[in-house]
Enzyme design. Structure first.
Site, PDB file in Angstrom:
ATOM      1  N   ASN A   1      29.495  11.902  -2.360  1.00 45.71           N
ATOM      2  CA  ASN A   1      28.950  12.123  -1.021  1.00 45.71           C
ATOM      3  C   ASN A   1      29.998  11.883   0.068  1.00 45.71           C
ATOM      4  O   ASN A   1      29.868  12.367   1.190  1.00 45.71           O
ATOM      5  CB  ASN A   1      27.715  11.252  -0.775  1.00 45.71           C
ATOM      6  N   HIS A   2      31.073  11.149  -0.274  1.00 47.20           N
ATOM      7  CA  HIS A   2      32.127  10.912   0.715  1.00 47.20           C
ATOM      8  C   HIS A   2      33.191  11.994   0.735  1.00 47.20           C
ATOM      9  O   HIS A   2      34.105  11.924   1.561  1.00 47.20           O
ATOM     10  CB  HIS A   2      32.761   9.536   0.498  1.00 47.20           C
TER      11      HIS A   2
ATOM     12  N   ASP B   1      33.777  10.008  -4.599  1.00 47.88           N
ATOM     13  CA  ASP B   1      34.112   8.972  -3.621  1.00 47.88           C
ATOM     14  C   ASP B   1      35.508   8.422  -3.867  1.00 47.88           C
ATOM     15  O   ASP B   1      35.718   7.223  -4.081  1.00 47.88           O
ATOM     16  CB  ASP B   1      33.061   7.856  -3.602  1.00 47.88           C
TER      17      ASP B   1
ATOM     18  N   ASP C   1      33.407   5.242  -8.142  1.00 41.79           N
ATOM     19  CA  ASP C   1      34.033   5.232  -6.822  1.00 41.79           C
ATOM     20  C   ASP C   1      35.322   4.405  -6.817  1.00 41.79           C
ATOM     21  O   ASP C   1      35.338   3.279  -7.326  1.00 41.79           O
ATOM     22  CB  ASP C   1      33.092   4.619  -5.785  1.00 41.79           C
TER      23      ASP C   1
ATOM     24  N   ARG D   1      18.856   5.307   2.039  1.00 39.64           N
ATOM     25  CA  ARG D   1      20.024   5.877   2.715  1.00 39.64           C
ATOM     26  C   ARG D   1      19.642   6.947   3.737  1.00 39.64           C
ATOM     27  O   ARG D   1      20.460   7.349   4.549  1.00 39.64           O
ATOM     28  CB  ARG D   1      20.966   6.501   1.678  1.00 39.64           C
TER      29      ARG D   1
ATOM     30  N   HIS E   1      27.655  12.185  -9.317  1.00 41.49           N
ATOM     31  CA  HIS E   1      27.912  11.052  -8.438  1.00 41.49           C
ATOM     32  C   HIS E   1      26.646  10.289  -8.061  1.00 41.49           C
ATOM     33  O   HIS E   1      26.610   9.061  -8.124  1.00 41.49           O
ATOM     34  CB  HIS E   1      28.619  11.506  -7.160  1.00 41.49           C
TER      35      HIS E   1
ATOM     36  N   ASP F   1      37.764   7.251   1.844  1.00 46.05           N
ATOM     37  CA  ASP F   1      36.973   6.469   2.813  1.00 46.05           C
ATOM     38  C   ASP F   1      36.929   4.992   2.424  1.00 46.05           C
ATOM     39  O   ASP F   1      37.110   4.623   1.269  1.00 46.05           O
ATOM     40  CB  ASP F   1      35.553   7.004   2.969  1.00 46.05           C
ATOM     41  N   ARG F   2      36.633   4.164   3.441  1.00 50.73           N
ATOM     42  CA  ARG F   2      36.533   2.709   3.287  1.00 50.73           C
ATOM     43  C   ARG F   2      37.902   2.060   3.125  1.00 50.73           C
ATOM     44  O   ARG F   2      38.400   1.426   4.018  1.00 50.73           O
ATOM     45  CB  ARG F   2      35.617   2.313   2.118  1.00 50.73           C
TER      46      ARG F   2
ATOM     47  N   HIS G   1      28.190   5.704  -7.065  1.00 50.83           N
ATOM     48  CA  HIS G   1      27.491   5.720  -5.778  1.00 50.83           C
ATOM     49  C   HIS G   1      26.982   4.364  -5.294  1.00 50.83           C
ATOM     50  O   HIS G   1      26.618   4.240  -4.134  1.00 50.83           O
ATOM     51  CB  HIS G   1      26.328   6.720  -5.882  1.00 50.83           C
TER      52      HIS G   1
ATOM     53  N   HIS H   1      37.239   4.731  -3.624  1.00 50.20           N
ATOM     54  CA  HIS H   1      37.185   4.499  -2.179  1.00 50.20           C
ATOM     55  C   HIS H   1      38.503   4.035  -1.568  1.00 50.20           C
ATOM     56  O   HIS H   1      38.550   3.026  -0.858  1.00 50.20           O
ATOM     57  CB  HIS H   1      36.082   3.487  -1.859  1.00 50.20           C
TER      58      HIS H   1
END
Length: 379
Positions: A183-184, A151, A122, A280, A232, A154-155, A307, A124
């Site tokens: 997943n993002h 990923d 990730d 989750r 991922h 995001d963030r 992840h 991010h």
């Protein structure tokens, strides 16, 4: 929480806010069903977009193709917090869409003997840490191939810069630069955790819709030298899943709440044997026995996944057969973790780990563009 503490006013308020968001997302999904047959890509007219004389950034070549000169002009341009022209951003995304449509769900990668291959987790939206990876490990090239394991966005609040950089390198080195879906890379996550807001702030709502379409075509997994499977999230709720099953996943959609696609994007390892519910709420947790059986069935040596934040940027679990790599150091400017990447060679695919700390970035806080409700947790 509201069930356990029915008199907790704060919990009740947040519960009601969450209910509103869930209702909105369901409504948007219902509307999207009617629009699903309409490709956003077909609605974009590049020829009507003009590049103003005052634009001082990099230009694509006359055929609209990404060149090495373009990429190496783009990186410092982004680093100085400038914005790639909208026309060129659209051209890159549209070209990536065409390229991704030609790819399978599981990609086989061959790393020749004595050649290095790098796997990153990730990032991010942490663009300045992405640049640091290239500074530490060398920029991508045909002699220095990379796999980024989902990923990308995001963030962090430089997700646009990250994704356009990664897409640019994919176009430049299509057979030596690999991208997997995380997943993002999905509509719901992007709506909650910042990417939608960032794209709309820096470009247009239509561009965000185009990104959503593109993300649906990202491959879900990569197999290196028939020995290492990279995805991922993690493994599955059934013991009989084969690489053939993964290849057969219909990936061109928003991730469902259950099934192989959901699990490959969301699952996590656990230390104890067996399987258990995911913390989750999506995917599952799988033990070392699950990993061992999967590897034996598919004649693999180990799996690599991402992840999860890890203090050193990586973690070996399940007797070294399930490796996590996470490449966003000091995640969200709060976690204090290191980032890491894995390098292997084609000789024996034995993993080597490099950890690194976060580098300074401009005073733009993480989650700047995120929905306020996403502040409740670090999903």
């Amino acid at each position: 929480v509201t069930k356990a503490c029915p008199n907790d006013k704060d919990a009740t308020m947040k519960y009601e806010e969450c209910k509103k968001v869930v209702t909105r997302i369901r409504f948007e999904k219902a509307i999207a069903v009617d629009e699903s047959s309409k490709s956003v890509a077909n609605q974009i007219e590049i020829n009507t977009m003009t590049v103003e004389k005052e634009y001082d950034g990099p230009h694509l070549d006359v055929d609209g193709l990404v060149t090495k000169e373009f990429i190496y002009a783009l990186l410092p341009y982004f680093e100085s917090q400038k914005k790639l022209h909208k026309k060129y951003a659209y051209q890159i995304i549209l070209q990536i869409l065409t390229l991704l449509k030609s790819l399978p769900t599981l990609i086989d990668i061959t790393v020749p003997k004595k050649h290095k291959f790098t796997i990153c987790g990730d990032v991010h939206g942490q663009f300045y840490d992405l640049l640091n990876i290239f500074a530490l490990n060398g920029p991508p090239s045909e002699d220095n191939p990379y796999l980024f394991n989902g990923d990308f966005v995001d963030r962090g609040s430089f997700s646009v810069e990250c994704i356009l950089t990664l897409f640019g390198f994919k176009l430049l080195y299509p057979n030596h630069f690999f991208l997997a879906r995380g997943n993002h890379e999905s509509l719901t996550m992007n709506q909650m955790y910042g990417f939608e807001g960032e794209v709309k702030a820096k470009y247009t709502a239509q561009m965000f819709q185009l990104f959503t379409e593109v993300f649906n075509y990202l491959p879900l997994s990569h197999c290196i030298n028939n020995k290492v499977l990279v995805m991922h999230g993690g493994l599955f709720s059934k013991d009989d899943v084969t690489l053939k099953d993964i290849r057969a996943i219909d990936r061109v959609k928003q991730p469902p709440e259950e099934g192989l696609m959901s699990e490959i994007l969301w699952s996590d390892p656990q230390p104890q044997a067996g399987r258990s519910e995911s913390k989750r709420g999506v995917g599952l947790q799988f033990g070392p026995d699950v990993t061992e059986r999967f590897l034996k069935l598919n004649n693999l040596e180990y799996v690599v996944r991402s992840h999860e934040v890890k203090q050193e940027g990586y973690e070996l679990a399940h007797n070294g057969k399930c490796i996590t790599v996470f490449s966003a150091p000091n995640y969200c400017d709060t976690m204090g973790n290191k980032g890491a990447y894995i390098t292997i060679t084609g000789d024996d695919v034995r993993p080597k780990f490099t950890s690194y700390t976060a580098v300074p970035h401009p005073a733009v806080r993480p989650m700047m563009y995120a929905n306020q409700l996403s502040m409740f947790g670090l999903m």
